[in-house]
Enzyme design. Structure first.
Site, PDB file in Angstrom:
ATOM      1  N   LYS A 269      19.111  43.660  -1.749  1.00 54.65           N
ATOM      2  CA  LYS A 269      17.682  43.421  -1.968  1.00 54.65           C
ATOM      3  C   LYS A 269      17.352  43.515  -3.448  1.00 54.65           C
ATOM      4  O   LYS A 269      18.056  44.184  -4.198  1.00 54.65           O
ATOM      5  CB  LYS A 269      16.867  44.508  -1.249  1.00 54.65           C
ATOM      6  N   ARG A 343      18.928  43.929  13.424  1.00 57.22           N
ATOM      7  CA  ARG A 343      19.208  43.255  14.700  1.00 57.22           C
ATOM      8  C   ARG A 343      20.629  43.552  15.172  1.00 57.22           C
ATOM      9  O   ARG A 343      20.899  43.523  16.376  1.00 57.22           O
ATOM     10  CB  ARG A 343      18.956  41.745  14.555  1.00 57.22           C
TER      11      ARG A 343
HETATM   12  N1  BES Z   1      14.250  46.381   6.921  1.00 54.34           N
HETATM   13  C1  BES Z   1      14.119  45.005   6.590  1.00 54.34           C
HETATM   14  C2  BES Z   1      12.746  44.442   6.982  1.00 54.34           C
HETATM   15  C3  BES Z   1      11.581  44.966   6.194  1.00 54.34           C
HETATM   16  C4  BES Z   1      11.164  44.311   5.062  1.00 54.34           C
HETATM   17  C5  BES Z   1      10.894  46.071   6.637  1.00 54.34           C
HETATM   18  C6  BES Z   1      10.068  44.788   4.351  1.00 54.34           C
HETATM   19  C7  BES Z   1       9.800  46.555   5.946  1.00 54.34           C
HETATM   20  C8  BES Z   1       9.394  45.908   4.801  1.00 54.34           C
HETATM   21  C9  BES Z   1      15.173  44.197   7.316  1.00 54.34           C
HETATM   22  O1  BES Z   1      16.381  44.820   7.543  1.00 54.34           O
HETATM   23  C10 BES Z   1      15.459  43.010   6.464  1.00 54.34           C
HETATM   24  O2  BES Z   1      16.002  43.193   5.417  1.00 54.34           O
HETATM   25  N2  BES Z   1      15.080  41.839   6.919  1.00 54.34           N
HETATM   26  C11 BES Z   1      15.313  40.651   6.208  1.00 54.34           C
HETATM   27  C12 BES Z   1      15.938  39.681   7.161  1.00 54.34           C
HETATM   28  C13 BES Z   1      16.452  38.460   6.532  1.00 54.34           C
HETATM   29  C14 BES Z   1      17.647  38.755   5.658  1.00 54.34           C
HETATM   30  C15 BES Z   1      16.845  37.514   7.632  1.00 54.34           C
HETATM   31  C16 BES Z   1      13.972  40.137   5.712  1.00 54.34           C
HETATM   32  O3  BES Z   1      12.997  40.228   6.443  1.00 54.34           O
HETATM   33  O4  BES Z   1      13.906  39.703   4.569  1.00 54.34           O
HETATM   34 MN    MN Z   2      17.741  44.593   5.918  1.00 57.65          MN
END
Ligand code: BES
Ligand code: MN
Ligand code: ZN
Length: 491
Positions: A269, A343
């Site tokens: 990230k 997931r």
């Molecule tokens: N934990 C994150 C989702 C999230 C993002 C929660 C912001 C709270 C605030 C999750 O694991 C994630 O990283 N999701 C990605 C998925 C993508 C790579 C398909 C996302 O939402 O960007």
């Molecule tokens: Mn994630």
């Protein structure tokens, strides 16, 4: 904390808090008694205070009492009172108390019990602070004194009001611990630590906990959970909590995402706001809170709470994009993006709980996608369900508790996005759209066609910027919602 019930007399309250709605009839009822006490004509008082949300008015009565009118707006519901009192108390808690009264005699008598409970719960949340890591001792608030007391001014059965108040205060305390779990930084909050906290909650409240560590997880075949945690020195844990009352007829499976920190893994990230990813276990925290509350309330329903806990780290041993992994269900998964880790761990937990426990209803709660935040903002969590009755019951619970849900589709057309040539399914959709829906479709694939499954994406709801903290603070979203659902629609 003590509670008293008064009908005709006020006792030693330092402040009398009066929630006042905008709605004309209720507003008049709320102000009438007060007008006499502060020696003002009702019309004058009404002109001065319209009950608009966020409005506050301070008045001194002839009897020396201090009255605080709190505007409730038009949304005159108990969950609104929770919010209003939580805000008021959190701002005034250094001086407020130790005896506070809440005026509820203008509320319709049949509803007063619920309102009294909401008042106590709101005040209980208002004194919350996260202080475990502060080195200077924090001064106790007057409301935390052993002699502190909340006086509830209402017309209903006094003893029952005090019982309700006592119970709601305990629920507020349980919610403090949910907040603490989310606020704890991830150098402390490892999967093992989370498991210990679940065990401590179980000890306190009286439910069962079983924790599975690496070796057990390998034997069970929890390959996806193990894969997500393989880059971290803090090994994954599967936490299984059980509340099993003798008289239960329904069995409910609950699954909560327990990523103790989400760096994104190799699909790392960006740095901005990454610190907030310590809250990627908010689903798990809510579940621990629900289990504790179920024990406090002696809910006559058999609950199985499953938390797949892991840290999604960056490391030479970490999962890589393109890797194909196995899962508990037996299906293989191509990992396109290691940041879609939630997931993966949920897939194992869902198919495990379905096969091992055969729950009548199954609900998962997870901070799953940024896509859900983009769709619904921070006003509602996303809801997906294969079962209309379950979806409607959850939506009702959301409206009642103020933890709103908005239903989204599970059409099979979206499943096309998850097809791959090298495994049974991939963990990221091929189109850069409908990300929250494809995540839900991915989970559905691992529910073994369960006839009553629902998925709650709380990514936008777990944290909120409010005036009671410098940074975004935990909301405990899902606890009140699912408790209401269990009490009103399941048992
Ligand atoms: N934990 C994150 C989702 C999230 C993002 C929660 C912001 C709270 C605030 C999750 O694991 C994630 O990283 N999701 C990605 C998925 C993508 C790579 C398909 C996302 O939402 O960007
Ligand atoms: Mn994630
Ligand atoms: Zn995550």
């Amino acid at each position: 904390m003590h509670f008293t019930h008064c009908y005709n007399s006020l006792q030693a309250a330092s402040e009398i808090l009066i929630p006042v709605p905008e709605l004309r009839d209720l507003r008049q009822a709320a102000l009438q008694r007060l007008a006499a006490e502060v020696a003002l004509p009702l019309a004058r008082l009404e002109a001065e205070f319209d009950g608009d949300a966020q409005r506050e008015l301070l008045l001194f009565g002839r009897d020396g009492h201090k009255y605080v009118l709190l505007g409730m707006g038009t949304d005159y519901q108990p969950h609104r009172l929770v919010r209003v009192l939580r805000h008021y108390v959190s701002r005034k808690r250094h001086t407020l108390g130790p005896v506070v009264a809440v005026e509820l005699r203008h509320v319709p008598t049949a509803d007063q019990m619920e309102w009294a409970g909401a008042a106590v719960y709101g005040i209980g949340l208002g004194i919350y602070r996260y202080e475990l890591l502060k080195t200077t001792p924090q001064q106790a608030f007057p409301l935390e004194a052993p002699t502190a007391c909340i006086e509830l001014l209402c017309a209903t059965n006094g003893e029952a009001v005090v019982d309700t108040a006592t119970r709601e205060w305990r629920l507020a305390q349980a919610m403090h611990r949910v907040f603490d779990l989310v606020h704890t930084p991830s150098n402390i909050k490892t999967p093992a630590w989370l498991a210990e906290q679940a065990a401590a909650a179980a000890q306190r409240a009286g439910f069962e906990v079983k924790v599975y560590e690496t070796q057990a997880l390998q034997q069970m075949g929890m390959h996806a959970l193990l894969a997500v945690g393989q880059g971290s020195p803090h090994a994954p844990h599967l936490i299984v909590m059980e509340h099993r009352p003798a008289q239960a007829t329904q069995k409910v499976g609950l699954v909560g995402k327990g990523i103790t920190f989400d760096t994104g893994g190799i699909s790392i990230k960006q740095a901005q706001n990454m610190h907030l990813m310590k809250s990627d276990m908010s689903g798990a925290a809510a579940l621990i809170g629900i289990m504790e509350a179920a024990a406090i309330l002696a809910l006559p329903v058999h609950l199985i709470g499953v938390v797949p806990a892991a840290e999604n780290a960056v490391d030479g041993k970490a999962l890589k994009p393109g890797d194909v992994i196995h899962s508990y269900s037996g299906k293989t998964i191509e990992v396109i993006d290691t940041d879609a880790e939630g997931r993966l761990v949920l897939a194992d937990a869902l198919s495990w709980v379905v096969r091992q426990h055969r729950p009548d209803q199954l609900v998962d709660i997870a901070t799953l996608t940024g896509s859900c935040i983009r769709a619904l903002g921070t006003e509602a969590a996303g809801l997906w369900s294969t079962n209309d009755a379950l979806a409607e019951a959850l939506i009702e619970a959301g409206n009642h508790t103020g933890e709103r849900l908005w239903r989204m589709p599970l059409w099979d057309d979206y499943f096309e996005y998850l097809k791959t040539d090298v495994a049974d399914i991939k963990n990221l959709g091929s189109k850069p759209m409908a990300g929250a829906i494809t995540a839900a479709k991915f989970l559905e694939y691992f529910t073994e066609d369960h006839p009553a499954w629902a998925h709650l994406d709380i990514a936008g709801m777990a944290l909120k910027q409010d005036d009671f903290g410098h940074d975004r603070m935990a909301t405990g979203f899902g606890v009140r919602l699912l408790l209401h659902w269990l009490r009103q629609h399941v048992v």
